[in-house]
Design a protein around this motif. Sequence first.
Motif, PDB file in Angstrom:
ATOM      1  N   SER A  27      11.391  18.869  19.611  1.00 47.04           N
ATOM      2  CA  SER A  27      11.684  17.503  19.171  1.00 47.04           C
ATOM      3  C   SER A  27      11.337  17.323  17.696  1.00 47.04           C
ATOM      4  N   GLU A  28      10.265  17.935  17.247  1.00 47.05           N
ATOM      5  CA  GLU A  28       9.899  17.854  15.837  1.00 47.05           C
ATOM      6  C   GLU A  28      10.922  18.581  14.967  1.00 47.05           C
ATOM      7  N   ILE A  29      11.425  19.701  15.453  1.00 47.99           N
ATOM      8  CA  ILE A  29      12.423  20.467  14.698  1.00 47.99           C
ATOM      9  C   ILE A  29      13.718  19.676  14.562  1.00 47.99           C
ATOM     10  N   LEU A  30      14.178  19.084  15.647  1.00 49.52           N
ATOM     11  CA  LEU A  30      15.419  18.305  15.606  1.00 49.52           C
ATOM     12  C   LEU A  30      15.312  17.145  14.634  1.00 49.52           C
ATOM     13  N   GLN A  68       0.830  -1.209   0.000  1.00 50.19           N
ATOM     14  CA  GLN A  68       0.000   0.000   0.000  1.00 50.19           C
ATOM     15  C   GLN A  68       0.863   1.257   0.000  1.00 50.19           C
ATOM     16  N   ALA A  69       1.947   1.237   0.765  1.00 51.95           N
ATOM     17  CA  ALA A  69       2.843   2.392   0.810  1.00 51.95           C
ATOM     18  C   ALA A  69       3.463   2.648  -0.560  1.00 51.95           C
ATOM     19  N   ILE A  70       3.867   1.572  -1.230  1.00 54.85           N
ATOM     20  CA  ILE A  70       4.450   1.718  -2.574  1.00 54.85           C
ATOM     21  C   ILE A  70       3.409   2.266  -3.544  1.00 54.85           C
ATOM     22  N   ALA A  71       2.201   1.709  -3.478  1.00 53.12           N
ATOM     23  CA  ALA A  71       1.139   2.150  -4.384  1.00 53.12           C
ATOM     24  C   ALA A  71       0.766   3.605  -4.138  1.00 53.12           C
ATOM     25  N   ALA A  72       0.835   4.048  -2.894  1.00 55.37           N
ATOM     26  CA  ALA A  72       0.475   5.431  -2.576  1.00 55.37           C
ATOM     27  C   ALA A  72       1.543   6.418  -3.012  1.00 55.37           C
ATOM     28  N   GLY A  73       2.748   5.914  -3.270  1.00 57.19           N
ATOM     29  CA  GLY A  73       3.809   6.788  -3.759  1.00 57.19           C
ATOM     30  C   GLY A  73       4.478   7.626  -2.697  1.00 57.19           C
ATOM     31  N   HIS A  74       4.311   7.251  -1.429  1.00 58.29           N
ATOM     32  CA  HIS A  74       4.985   7.973  -0.345  1.00 58.29           C
ATOM     33  C   HIS A  74       5.907   6.998   0.364  1.00 58.29           C
ATOM     34  N   LEU A  75       7.183   7.027  -0.006  1.00 55.32           N
ATOM     35  CA  LEU A  75       8.150   6.116   0.585  1.00 55.32           C
ATOM     36  C   LEU A  75       9.047   6.811   1.605  1.00 55.32           C
ATOM     37  N   SER A  76       9.105   8.118   1.576  1.00 49.82           N
ATOM     38  CA  SER A  76       9.949   8.857   2.515  1.00 49.82           C
ATOM     39  C   SER A  76       9.277   8.890   3.885  1.00 49.82           C
ATOM     40  N   GLY A  77       9.861   9.616   4.815  1.00 49.35           N
ATOM     41  CA  GLY A  77       9.387   9.603   6.191  1.00 49.35           C
ATOM     42  C   GLY A  77       8.131  10.403   6.434  1.00 49.35           C
ATOM     43  N   ASP A  78       7.533  10.141   7.611  1.00 48.60           N
ATOM     44  CA  ASP A  78       6.405  10.918   8.116  1.00 48.60           C
ATOM     45  C   ASP A  78       5.147  10.789   7.264  1.00 48.60           C
ATOM     46  N   GLY A  79       4.958   9.615   6.682  1.00 51.74           N
ATOM     47  CA  GLY A  79       3.743   9.357   5.923  1.00 51.74           C
ATOM     48  C   GLY A  79       2.635   8.803   6.806  1.00 51.74           C
ATOM     49  N   PHE A  93       3.924  22.245   7.352  1.00 53.41           N
ATOM     50  CA  PHE A  93       2.949  21.307   6.797  1.00 53.41           C
ATOM     51  C   PHE A  93       1.620  21.358   7.543  1.00 53.41           C
ATOM     52  N   ARG A  94       1.652  21.805   8.799  1.00 49.03           N
ATOM     53  CA  ARG A  94       0.395  21.961   9.550  1.00 49.03           C
ATOM     54  C   ARG A  94      -0.230  23.333   9.325  1.00 49.03           C
ATOM     55  N   GLY A  95       0.435  24.165   8.509  1.00 47.60           N
ATOM     56  CA  GLY A  95      -0.103  25.488   8.211  1.00 47.60           C
ATOM     57  C   GLY A  95       0.126  26.505   9.305  1.00 47.60           C
ATOM     58  N   GLN A  96       1.059  26.212  10.209  1.00 47.62           N
ATOM     59  CA  GLN A  96       1.308  27.110  11.327  1.00 47.62           C
ATOM     60  C   GLN A  96       2.299  28.224  10.979  1.00 47.62           C
ATOM     61  N   VAL A  97       3.087  28.036   9.925  1.00 48.05           N
ATOM     62  CA  VAL A  97       3.980  29.073   9.399  1.00 48.05           C
ATOM     63  C   VAL A  97       3.865  29.057   7.878  1.00 48.05           C
ATOM     64  N   ASP A  98       4.157  30.206   7.229  1.00 47.05           N
ATOM     65  CA  ASP A  98       3.981  30.265   5.774  1.00 47.05           C
ATOM     66  C   ASP A  98       5.209  29.768   5.016  1.00 47.05           C
ATOM     67  N   LYS A  99       6.306  29.529   5.713  1.00 49.65           N
ATOM     68  CA  LYS A  99       7.488  28.921   5.096  1.00 49.65           C
ATOM     69  C   LYS A  99       8.340  28.347   6.211  1.00 49.65           C
ATOM     70  N   TYR A 100       9.236  27.436   5.826  1.00 47.44           N
ATOM     71  CA  TYR A 100      10.068  26.858   6.883  1.00 47.44           C
ATOM     72  C   TYR A 100      11.533  27.093   6.568  1.00 47.44           C
ATOM     73  N   GLY A 101      12.339  27.112   7.636  1.00 44.60           N
ATOM     74  CA  GLY A 101      13.767  27.342   7.463  1.00 44.60           C
ATOM     75  C   GLY A 101      14.558  26.663   8.564  1.00 44.60           C
ATOM     76  N   ASN A 125      11.718  23.971  10.862  1.00 46.97           N
ATOM     77  CA  ASN A 125      10.338  23.944  11.356  1.00 46.97           C
ATOM     78  C   ASN A 125       9.383  23.464  10.268  1.00 46.97           C
ATOM     79  N   ARG A 126       9.838  22.466   9.525  1.00 52.41           N
ATOM     80  CA  ARG A 126       9.068  21.912   8.398  1.00 52.41           C
ATOM     81  C   ARG A 126       7.723  21.329   8.851  1.00 52.41           C
TER      82      ARG A 126
END
Length: 384
Positions: free
Chosen positions: A211-214, A28-39, A225-233, A220-221
């Motif tokens: 912990s999420e940042i580390l 299912q993961a392969i079919a969904a096309g999301h193989l990287s982390g945090d899926g 993705f949660r829409g809490q900032v308009d860009k991350y760095g 602060n990616r």
Amino acid sequence: MDTIEPMPIRIPFNRPSVQGKEMEYIAQAIAAGHLSGDGSFTKACERILCEETGAVRALLTSSCTDALEMAALLLNCGEGDEVIMPAFTFVSTANAFALRGARPVFVDIRRDTLNLDERLVEARMSSRTKAIVVVHYAGVGCEMDRLREIASAHGVALVEDNAHGLFGKYRGRPLGSFGCLSTQSFHETKNITSGEGGALLVNDPALVDRSEILREKGTNRSRFFRGQVDKYGWVDLGSSFLPSDLLAAFLLGQLEQRLNIQARRKAIWTRYAVELRAWAETSGVGLPHIPLHCDQAFHMFYLLMPSLDSRQRLISHLRDKGILAVFHYLPLNRSNMARKLGAERSCPVTEDISDRLVRLPLFTSLTESEQGEVIDSLTEASLV
């Protein structure tokens, strides 16, 4: 002269196995096309870990080592800091903090549970102590009431290396829920596995955002993705601690079968304890001790042989029968790195136990007949 070939290993120390929908989820993961982390599979695993332990946040990592390194970063460990830990543990427990410049301070273990001896901790603390790291050896809880008192009284962090202890409890409370941070392992030798893998459990809400940042390379990616900032760095130190969602897919299949896995491991552990009791008593062999206030995780079954020589002869005897039994940790307090770091000291119980301990095959797919062979091979002859 003909040489005698050793018998091939028929019963390994460990044999990982598929227990549920692991292969289906990988597809299912392969079919969904999301193989990287945090899926989606990563998030599903993290939800289960939070439900089981009560953690505020669970973050899958590529290994328990990664989770320990994240803990050292989160606690701002650095040059001049000291971290209390047992001498009888895997090297990752010490490495994670030494990498930040902190010095491990090794404390001896108890003779009954082989856990950090809480009675010796305060004498090893100083004004430089940053944290106490406990290891729940074999999935049996350390004396967490006393250890929490010590950490609180001295204002230092308490971290649980819970690589062995998922689903274990201390006085009815899940292991991994006592420290501000705890770490899990999903290595193939653990009850629940993804081959390689781990998790950082965050019990202190104040540590969640960082912990999420580390874990996201110091960015602060996650907030982006949660829409809490308009860009991350780049906002902090960090690294790439994320596992692939393929590994999380396999892990989810295992976690969904956790009740069945734990029930089977309990049955195997209990059979060893019952059927080896008489042999152990007459042979001077020690069996695991489980305090009444601890619910163990059924991670391993070990024997404490009378001597190093008897331990080595036992391992050799089982090997001749095609059975792989293994020893465990070498004392970190006597390691080359301990000398380099100025952390070498005497820990007599650790040094004694390390010489005499042998672990028996214990894995979920161990059959009754295989276990019977192990037991018969142990009890058929005097090896001490």
